[in-house]
Write an enzyme that holds these catalytic residues in place. Structure first.
Site, PDB file in Angstrom:
ATOM      1  N   SER A 117      -7.974  87.342 136.617  1.00 43.68           N
ATOM      2  CA  SER A 117      -8.742  87.850 137.760  1.00 43.68           C
ATOM      3  C   SER A 117      -7.741  88.369 138.772  1.00 43.68           C
ATOM      4  CB  SER A 117      -9.561  86.712 138.371  1.00 43.68           C
ATOM      5  OG  SER A 117      -9.916  87.042 139.696  1.00 43.68           O
ATOM      6  N   TYR A 143      -9.079  77.726 140.977  1.00 44.02           N
ATOM      7  CA  TYR A 143      -9.390  78.926 140.198  1.00 44.02           C
ATOM      8  C   TYR A 143      -8.225  79.924 140.230  1.00 44.02           C
ATOM      9  CZ  TYR A 143     -11.920  83.033 138.501  1.00 44.02           C
ATOM     10  OH  TYR A 143     -12.306  84.143 137.780  1.00 44.02           O
TER      11      TYR A 143
END
Ligand SMILES: NC(=O)c1ccc[n+]([C@@H]2O[C@H](COP(=O)([O-])OP(=O)(O)OC[C@H]3O[C@@H](n4cnc5c(N)ncnc54)[C@H](OP(=O)(O)O)[C@@H]3O)[C@@H](O)[C@H]2O)c1
Length: 266
Positions: A117, A143
């Site tokens: 990401s 994350y």
């Protein structure tokens, strides 16, 4: 993950739950589909067992896509005691990839694609406290750390495989996609805001998988390895993504954390 015996066996591990073979942008023969169910906190043991089963049934693998991921969850742990996001998004992929590497090396050419990401740019690897214990945990910090680990893993893997390897590695940002990413958000009002925002602004999964498919299939990428892609093209990494010392340190620690068998080490 596709095996080239006939391109007729597709083994999906944690894709967003729809069958790319039926979408119009790219088509495959998908044939039998075996799926690793999530919801097992024994993230690493499950993937290890899965890799062993695949090795018994397949002679080679052409494409491995490490897509599975969790995010924004409460402070959970895997059965092995690792912080859940790091365990799922990095250690699971690390173990699965190295367990399947002998099969990937049996293909004339093979690709390993890891879905990261662009939020990895906000991260650093917290080597002193990889599980973010003692108050260091937040859903977002876990994350982004795991997504930076995806980038460092891909670069280090390319480096260790070397320039003459038939196995190439790719890491990517798929874009903002309307998926079920918010499923683990504990705070219901935050989840409602996230879901409303994503339903208005984010890409449909058919569009969101295009960079993944580009990395898996685009022939012009045959001679590339260890690079980062966004929006179906190569994208430069920021300094934290090109920190080779951190990549090597993470690799060595990951071998210990997953107790990688000696014969799988590269
Ligand atoms: N959505 C976005 O905007 C966005 C942006 C950047 C990057 N990404 C990345 O895209 C990837 C896919 O996420 P998504 O957006 O599609 O989210 P999602 O809808 O929540 O899908 C996550 C997938 O991961 C699987 N999974 C989770 N834990 C697993 C485990 N322990 N073992 C096997 N499979 C597991 C899930 O399997 P089940 O279906 O069986 O539950 C699901 O298929 C992730 O790596 C995520 O970080 C997403």
């Amino acid at each position: 993950m596709w095996s080239s015996q006939s391109r007729s066996t597709a083994i999906r591990i944690g894709d967003p739950g729809y069958d790319i073979s039926s979408k119009k942008h790219v088509s495959f023969d998908s044939g039998d589909t075996n799926r690793v169910r999530r919801n097992s906190p024994a993230v690493m043991r499950v993937r290890h067992k899965f890799a062993k089963n695949v090795s018994l049934n397949e002679s080679n693998i052409d494409i491995l896509i490490n897509n599975a991921g969790v995010g924004m969850c409460p402070e959970w742990q895997t059965k092995e005691g690792y912080e859940m996001t790091f365990g799922t998004n990095h250690l699971g992929h690390f173990l699965l990839t190295l367990s399947l590497l002998p099969l990937l090396q049996k293909s004339p050419k093979a690709r390993i694609i890891t879905v990261s990401s662009n939020t990895h740019r906000l991260a650093k690897i917290n080597f002193e406290n990889i599980n973010l214990r003692n108050g260091a945990y937040s859903g977002i910090s876990a994350y982004v750390q795991s997504k930076l680990a995806n980038v460092l893993f891909t670069r280090e893997l390319a480096k260790r495989l070397g320039p003459n390897s038939t196995v190439h590695t790719y890491v990517l940002h798929p874009g903002p996609i309307k998926t079920d990413m918010s499923r683990n958000m504990a705070n219901k009002s935050q989840k409602a805001i996230y879901d409303t925002m994503t339903s208005m602004l984010y890409l449909r999964p058919e569009m969101g998988c295009q960079t993944t498919l580009y990395c898996a299939l685009e022939e012009r990428l045959d001679n590339e390895s260890g690079l980062y892609y966004n929006n179906c093209r190569q994208d430069p990494l920021w300094a934290n993504g090109t920190d080779d010392k951190s990549a090597e340190r993470l690799w060595n620690l990951s071998c210990d954390w997953v107790q990688l068998e000696d014969h799988l080490k590269i």
